[in-house]
Scaffold this active site. Structure first.
Site, mmCIF file in Angstrom:
data_model
loop_
_atom_site.group_PDB
_atom_site.id
_atom_site.type_symbol
_atom_site.label_atom_id
_atom_site.label_comp_id
_atom_site.label_asym_id
_atom_site.label_seq_id
_atom_site.Cartn_x
_atom_site.Cartn_y
_atom_site.Cartn_z
ATOM 1 N N ASN A 221 -30.019 -28.308 -13.317
ATOM 2 C CA ASN A 221 -28.743 -27.604 -13.460
ATOM 3 C C ASN A 221 -28.476 -26.812 -12.180
ATOM 4 O OD1 ASN A 221 -29.887 -24.828 -13.746
ATOM 5 N ND2 ASN A 221 -30.826 -25.756 -15.559
ATOM 6 N N ASP A 290 -32.319 -27.359 -21.866
ATOM 7 C CA ASP A 290 -32.446 -27.357 -23.328
ATOM 8 C C ASP A 290 -33.071 -28.642 -23.843
ATOM 9 O OD1 ASP A 290 -31.373 -24.811 -23.846
ATOM 10 O OD2 ASP A 290 -29.359 -25.572 -23.480
ATOM 11 N N LYS A 300 -41.442 -45.188 -10.324
ATOM 12 C CA LYS A 300 -40.010 -45.158 -10.032
ATOM 13 C C LYS A 300 -39.320 -46.343 -10.723
ATOM 14 C CE LYS A 300 -36.605 -45.248 -6.431
ATOM 15 N NZ LYS A 300 -36.286 -45.951 -5.228
ATOM 16 N N PHE A 335 -30.256 -14.009 -21.036
ATOM 17 C CA PHE A 335 -28.974 -14.215 -20.362
ATOM 18 C C PHE A 335 -28.143 -15.211 -21.155
ATOM 19 C CE2 PHE A 335 -28.692 -12.420 -15.992
ATOM 20 C CZ PHE A 335 -29.839 -11.632 -16.038
ATOM 21 N N LYS A 349 -26.239 -15.160 -29.596
ATOM 22 C CA LYS A 349 -27.570 -15.362 -28.994
ATOM 23 C C LYS A 349 -28.475 -14.148 -29.225
ATOM 24 C CE LYS A 349 -26.518 -18.852 -25.727
ATOM 25 N NZ LYS A 349 -25.903 -19.248 -24.522
ATOM 26 N N LYS A 353 -31.779 -15.092 -31.274
ATOM 27 C CA LYS A 353 -33.054 -15.078 -30.553
ATOM 28 C C LYS A 353 -33.846 -13.795 -30.800
ATOM 29 C CE LYS A 353 -31.448 -18.373 -27.232
ATOM 30 N NZ LYS A 353 -31.968 -19.271 -26.222
HETATM 31 N N1 CTP Z 1 -33.839 -19.938 -22.599
HETATM 32 C C1 CTP Z 1 -35.197 -20.047 -22.646
HETATM 33 N N2 CTP Z 1 -35.773 -21.231 -22.973
HETATM 34 C C2 CTP Z 1 -35.043 -22.322 -23.243
HETATM 35 C C3 CTP Z 1 -33.635 -22.227 -23.191
HETATM 36 C C4 CTP Z 1 -33.078 -21.029 -22.858
HETATM 37 O O1 CTP Z 1 -35.880 -19.060 -22.395
HETATM 38 N N3 CTP Z 1 -35.631 -23.451 -23.541
HETATM 39 C C5 CTP Z 1 -33.245 -18.640 -22.303
HETATM 40 C C6 CTP Z 1 -32.564 -18.512 -20.968
HETATM 41 O O2 CTP Z 1 -33.472 -18.055 -19.961
HETATM 42 C C7 CTP Z 1 -31.495 -17.480 -21.247
HETATM 43 C C8 CTP Z 1 -31.096 -17.803 -22.685
HETATM 44 O O3 CTP Z 1 -32.235 -18.419 -23.260
HETATM 45 O O4 CTP Z 1 -32.025 -16.173 -21.235
HETATM 46 C C9 CTP Z 1 -29.960 -18.731 -22.767
HETATM 47 O O5 CTP Z 1 -29.787 -19.103 -24.125
HETATM 48 P P1 CTP Z 1 -29.454 -20.586 -24.601
HETATM 49 O O6 CTP Z 1 -29.070 -20.530 -26.038
HETATM 50 O O7 CTP Z 1 -30.511 -21.540 -24.330
HETATM 51 O O8 CTP Z 1 -28.254 -20.882 -23.709
HETATM 52 P P2 CTP Z 1 -27.832 -22.263 -23.210
HETATM 53 O O9 CTP Z 1 -28.955 -22.965 -22.520
HETATM 54 O O10 CTP Z 1 -26.607 -22.035 -22.404
HETATM 55 O O11 CTP Z 1 -27.565 -23.064 -24.561
HETATM 56 P P3 CTP Z 1 -26.315 -23.051 -25.550
HETATM 57 O O12 CTP Z 1 -25.855 -24.452 -25.517
HETATM 58 O O13 CTP Z 1 -26.882 -22.652 -26.879
HETATM 59 O O14 CTP Z 1 -25.317 -22.072 -25.054
#
Ligand code: CTP
Length: 411
Positions: A221, A290, A300, A335, A349, A353
């Site tokens: 990303n 995610d 490869k 975040f 969130k 969380k």
């Molecule tokens: N985070 C984490 N571990 C993951 C995914 C996210 O620690 N596997 C943390 C990120 O560091 C951030 C927060 O979770 O602090 C973001 O939340 P998240 O719900 O995962 O946000 P997005 O990835 O944007 O997903 P969504 O589609 O639910 O918005």
């Protein structure tokens, strides 16, 4: 708006006689790029390393090397201290640190720094031989300065001019500039520099993760890691022990931080949860993938022979949620990078969380998008929402750390 907010911030750069004095030229330029007006005072010894003319040309102002005969004023030390919104000493030598700790004012630079006391925040970026740095005298002087609210930037470890590979190297120019910018954004009267995180251990996750498709391809990303690294820099200046868990990014390690580089979400989960075992707080700033490919190829993939129509993905472990589940009285910050319904998503969130605080930003806005040097965040907690203005990343980091410090149980 106050008079200070309407003009460029004034930074007094105090250059001492160490080999790293040449890097003070770059610090001056970095501060100017950050929008600051810079003036310089130097010791006589510093002028042996870099001429005052260089700093005069770079700053566009006379350099104060003597208390006498300064153009325009008979009291340059007082004038400069009144003028400055912050003073930063680069490189801070053992001798000047000792003078600052003991109130010795026997030349223009040390007298000016003494006159800054109570007028503006003072920061020091030490640079010296490892034995001089580790001497009980220097460490005691630095401890005294910390107690009095001086922020110490570095020193770093690395190759020293004396030929040794050890601690004592001047912190990176960008780090000195970033921490000075954070100090400038504090309202000095209301929020003097503090060492409120001294001895507190904070885990910070930063950057993206890479999820392998095959040995040369991955899902990633747009995260650059800048926000997480700014948090690490400012947390160090405030005295914290920082364990930085960094995904793939090209940023220099903030001096004094304990950095572990990871690649995938699974690795970041493992390292962060282990680091959190003995920590007081965690700030999950990383943009963790995610989803990850279920079965990355061990070679490869060849498009002609192995046509790829789809990649089967599985959800990664949520580091933030897992740290929250085991946090007890400890503090965990997450975040939320969103493009729409920012506060609704952030509040959801926070609840889902179990975090103490969610730092929410709208990544569709140029001032808070991935890679920007600024951020405009809302701090979302059970107590409500605090919307901050657009600020440079180190100032955002400082504001987040204020919240962390306030949430930490008193020792
Ligand atoms: N985070 C984490 N571990 C993951 C995914 C996210 O620690 N596997 C943390 C990120 O560091 C951030 C927060 O979770 O602090 C973001 O939340 P998240 O719900 O995962 O946000 P997005 O990835 O944007 O997903 P969504 O589609 O639910 O918005």
């Amino acid at each position: 708006m106050t008079e200070k907010n309407e003009r460029a911030a004034h930074v007094l750069l105090a250059v001492c006689g160490g080999i790293a004095a040449y890097k003070a030229c770059e610090v001056l330029r970095g501060l100017q790029k950050a929008g600051c007006d810079v003036r310089v005072t130097m010791t006589e010894d510093a002028t042996r390393f870099v001429g005052a003319t260089t700093f005069e040309a770079l700053s566009g102002a006379p350099v104060a090397t003597s208390l006498y005969g300064h153009p325009g004023t008979p009291i340059p030390h007082v004038e400069l201290a009144r003028w400055a919104d912050a003073a930063v000493v680069v490189p801070a030598t053992a001798n000047v640190l000792a003078k600052m700790a003991h109130g010795i004012a026997d030349d223009c630079l040390s007298t000016t720094l003494l006159a800054c006391w109570g007028c503006c925040p003072v920061l020091v970026a030490p640079g010296m031989n490892v034995h001089m740095w580790q001497s009980p005298a220097t460490l005691a002087n630095v401890a005294t300065l910390c107690e009095r609210g001086v922020w110490v930037i570095g020193p770093d470890s690395g190759h020293l001019a004396c030929g040794e590979d050890d601690t004592g190297k001047l912190a990176a120019v960008d780090e000195i500039v970033a921490v000075t910018v954070a100090a400038l954004h504090r309202d000095f009267r209301e929020r003097p520099l503090v060492h409120d995180l001294a001895g507190r251990e904070i885990v910070i996750t930063a950057g993206p993760t890479h999820e392998a498709i095959d040995p040369v391809r991955y899902i990633a990303n747009a995260s650059t890691g800048k926000m997480g690294f700014a948090l690490a820099q400012v947390a160090r200046a405030r005295g914290a022990i920082v364990r930085l868990v960094a995904g793939p990014c090209s940023l220099a390690t903030p001096s004094g931080t304990l950095r572990t580089d990871v690649t995938s979400a699974a690795e970041m989960h493992l390292v962060a949860t282990r680091a959190f075992e003995h920590a007081d707080a965690a700030i999950c700033c990383a943009a963790v993938a995610d989803y990850t490919p279920v079965a990355p190829a061990d070679h490869k993939l060849k498009k002609a022979a192995e046509h790829l129509d789809a990649i089967e993905l599985t959800e990664t472990k949520d580091i933030l949620a897992d740290l929250c589940a085991r946090k007890g009285e400890r503090v965990v910050v997450g975040f939320a990078a969103e493009t729409n319904d920012l506060l609704a998503h952030a509040s959801e969130k926070l609840r889902r969380k179990g975090a103490d605080l969610i730092v929410a930003n709208d990544v569709s806005r140029p001032e808070s998008t991935f890679g920007a040097d600024t951020n405009r965040v809302a701090l979302v907690s059970a107590g409500g929402v605090e919307q901050l203005e657009t600020l440079p990343l180190p100032a955002v980091a400082d504001a987040i750390l204020d919240r962390v410090a306030a949430l930490l149980p008193q020792e």
